[in-house]
Design a protein around this motif. Structure first.
Motif, mmCIF file in Angstrom:
data_model
loop_
_atom_site.group_PDB
_atom_site.id
_atom_site.type_symbol
_atom_site.label_atom_id
_atom_site.label_comp_id
_atom_site.label_asym_id
_atom_site.label_seq_id
_atom_site.Cartn_x
_atom_site.Cartn_y
_atom_site.Cartn_z
ATOM 1 N N LEU A 3 4.249 10.653 -6.598
ATOM 2 C CA LEU A 3 5.404 11.194 -7.292
ATOM 3 C C LEU A 3 5.274 11.188 -8.809
ATOM 4 O O LEU A 3 5.949 11.980 -9.483
ATOM 5 C CB LEU A 3 6.664 10.412 -6.887
ATOM 6 C CG LEU A 3 7.018 10.449 -5.395
ATOM 7 C CD1 LEU A 3 8.217 9.557 -5.128
ATOM 8 C CD2 LEU A 3 7.266 11.868 -4.931
ATOM 9 N N ALA A 4 4.449 10.304 -9.361
ATOM 10 C CA ALA A 4 4.388 10.154 -10.819
ATOM 11 C C ALA A 4 3.030 10.514 -11.413
ATOM 12 O O ALA A 4 2.972 11.051 -12.529
ATOM 13 C CB ALA A 4 4.750 8.713 -11.209
ATOM 14 N N ILE A 5 1.954 10.240 -10.727
ATOM 15 C CA ILE A 5 0.613 10.429 -11.301
ATOM 16 C C ILE A 5 -0.045 11.691 -10.755
ATOM 17 O O ILE A 5 -0.400 12.598 -11.520
ATOM 18 C CB ILE A 5 -0.262 9.189 -11.028
ATOM 19 C CG1 ILE A 5 0.413 7.917 -11.551
ATOM 20 C CG2 ILE A 5 -1.627 9.394 -11.671
ATOM 21 C CD1 ILE A 5 0.694 7.922 -13.037
ATOM 22 N N LEU B 116 0.820 -1.202 0.000
ATOM 23 C CA LEU B 116 0.000 0.000 0.000
ATOM 24 C C LEU B 116 0.859 1.260 0.000
ATOM 25 O O LEU B 116 0.567 2.228 -0.715
ATOM 26 C CB LEU B 116 -0.936 0.002 1.205
ATOM 27 C CG LEU B 116 -1.878 1.211 1.348
ATOM 28 C CD1 LEU B 116 -2.824 1.289 0.161
ATOM 29 C CD2 LEU B 116 -2.665 1.111 2.656
ATOM 30 N N LEU B 117 1.954 1.276 0.770
ATOM 31 C CA LEU B 117 2.843 2.435 0.820
ATOM 32 C C LEU B 117 3.541 2.651 -0.524
ATOM 33 O O LEU B 117 3.689 3.795 -0.975
ATOM 34 C CB LEU B 117 3.865 2.268 1.936
ATOM 35 C CG LEU B 117 3.302 2.303 3.371
ATOM 36 C CD1 LEU B 117 4.420 2.039 4.392
ATOM 37 C CD2 LEU B 117 2.606 3.624 3.650
ATOM 38 N N LEU B 118 3.990 1.563 -1.184
ATOM 39 C CA LEU B 118 4.625 1.699 -2.491
ATOM 40 C C LEU B 118 3.650 2.210 -3.539
ATOM 41 O O LEU B 118 3.998 3.054 -4.389
ATOM 42 C CB LEU B 118 5.217 0.349 -2.922
ATOM 43 C CG LEU B 118 6.402 -0.163 -2.096
ATOM 44 C CD1 LEU B 118 6.799 -1.571 -2.563
ATOM 45 C CD2 LEU B 118 7.568 0.796 -2.185
ATOM 46 N N PHE B 119 2.426 1.724 -3.500
ATOM 47 C CA PHE B 119 1.396 2.180 -4.437
ATOM 48 C C PHE B 119 1.120 3.668 -4.243
ATOM 49 O O PHE B 119 1.028 4.439 -5.219
ATOM 50 C CB PHE B 119 0.131 1.348 -4.215
ATOM 51 C CG PHE B 119 -1.024 1.735 -5.085
ATOM 52 C CD1 PHE B 119 -1.109 1.296 -6.395
ATOM 53 C CD2 PHE B 119 -2.037 2.556 -4.591
ATOM 54 C CE1 PHE B 119 -2.174 1.664 -7.199
ATOM 55 C CE2 PHE B 119 -3.108 2.922 -5.393
ATOM 56 C CZ PHE B 119 -3.172 2.477 -6.698
ATOM 57 N N ALA B 120 1.005 4.112 -2.987
ATOM 58 C CA ALA B 120 0.728 5.532 -2.715
ATOM 59 C C ALA B 120 1.892 6.412 -3.148
ATOM 60 O O ALA B 120 1.686 7.505 -3.701
ATOM 61 C CB ALA B 120 0.434 5.714 -1.230
#
Length: 273
Positions: free
Chosen positions: A211-213, A202-206
């Motif tokens: 940062l990118a989307i 969940l932290l990596l997805f957020a």
């Protein structure tokens, strides 16, 4: 207004010059009038005049005196006329100078517009009842629009995360995802495998979306990342509702987490049901 004043002065100057010339001539004529008259006989003659009268006939003396008076009067009148003429010759030069001044005023650039009023955070979206302008710690500054936009963007992001967190804290009491049936509800799920694995994902997805989307565009309103569901509800009323619900959800999520740490109960168990 300046051009009208200049034109009115230019119109009045020729008439003023004529009046000045006429006045000068009149004054000179009045001053020189006695010069054309012979002296009065009531004045007693001096000794020099008596002595001269024995040597020259009276007719020659009067003729010489009258001639001197005429010459002197003519000189004064000529000087007055020349003075008036010089004044009239100077008038066109002044008119040309005034015209040049008016032209320079017309060609001058207009004054710059007044500066806009300073940015006022208390008049932006989110200042609604019952709390009004919500800044309990005084982070915002008057005139700092860029700083306010950064804080508003962070407020919206935290409010959206808090709304999902508060809803998830209640939902996990009733719903278990496949493979997570044995994971306890509440904050202990974050430290119990495989719940801890799900927290890392969940932290990596957020972080990827942050940062990118979901990158803030400076040309858009703070927190405006598009309308992924196509609801078409982006107006001032819905934005105020989102800000208010996000603030409420941040307090709710913080209360759920704090109560879980102190009591060990999940969000539903904390309710007096």
């Amino acid at each position: 207004r300046i051009l009208e004043q200049i034109e009115s002065r230019e119109v009045l100057r020729p008439s003023m010059a004529k009046r000045a010339t006429a006045g000068a001539l009149a004054a000179c004529s009045l001053t020189a009038a006695p010069l054309f008259l012979l002296p009065s006989g009531s004045r007693e003659p001096s000794a020099v005049e008596v002595h001269a009268s024995h040597r020259a006939p009276p007719e020659n003396k009067a003729l010489r005196n009258g001639t001197a008076y005429v010459v002197l009067g003519t000189s004064l009148a000529s000087a007055a006329v020349l003075t008036a003429g010089v004044g009239q010759k100077q008038m066109p030069a002044r008119t040309v100078m005034n015209a040049k001044t008016a032209a320079s005023l017309e060609s001058a650039p207009p004054p710059p517009p007044p500066p806009p009023p300073p940015f006022e955070p208390s008049k932006q979206l989110g200042a609604i009842a019952p709390l009004g302008f919500f800044d309990p710690l005084g982070f915002t500054r008057k005139g700092d629009k860029e700083g306010f936009n950064n804080l508003r963007s962070a407020e919206l992001k935290h409010g959206r995360v808090a709304m999902m967190a508060a809803l998830g804290a209640v939902t996990q009491h009733y719903v278990k995802l496949p493979g997570f049936e044995k994971v306890p509800a509440g904050m202990s799920a974050a430290v119990t495998a495989p719940g801890s694995y799900g927290l890392v994902c969940l932290l990596l997805f957020a972080a990827f979306y942050e940062l990118a989307i979901w990158v803030q565009d400076p040309n858009k309103d703070p927190g405006d990342f598009g309308d992924p569901l196509g609801l078409g509800m982006y107006d001032d009323d819905m934005r105020n509702r989102e800000i208010a619900n996000g603030r409420f959800a941040m307090f709710a999520a913080l209360g759920i987490i704090a109560a879980d740490f102190f009591t060990g109960k999940d969000a539903v168990q904390q309710l007096p049901l």
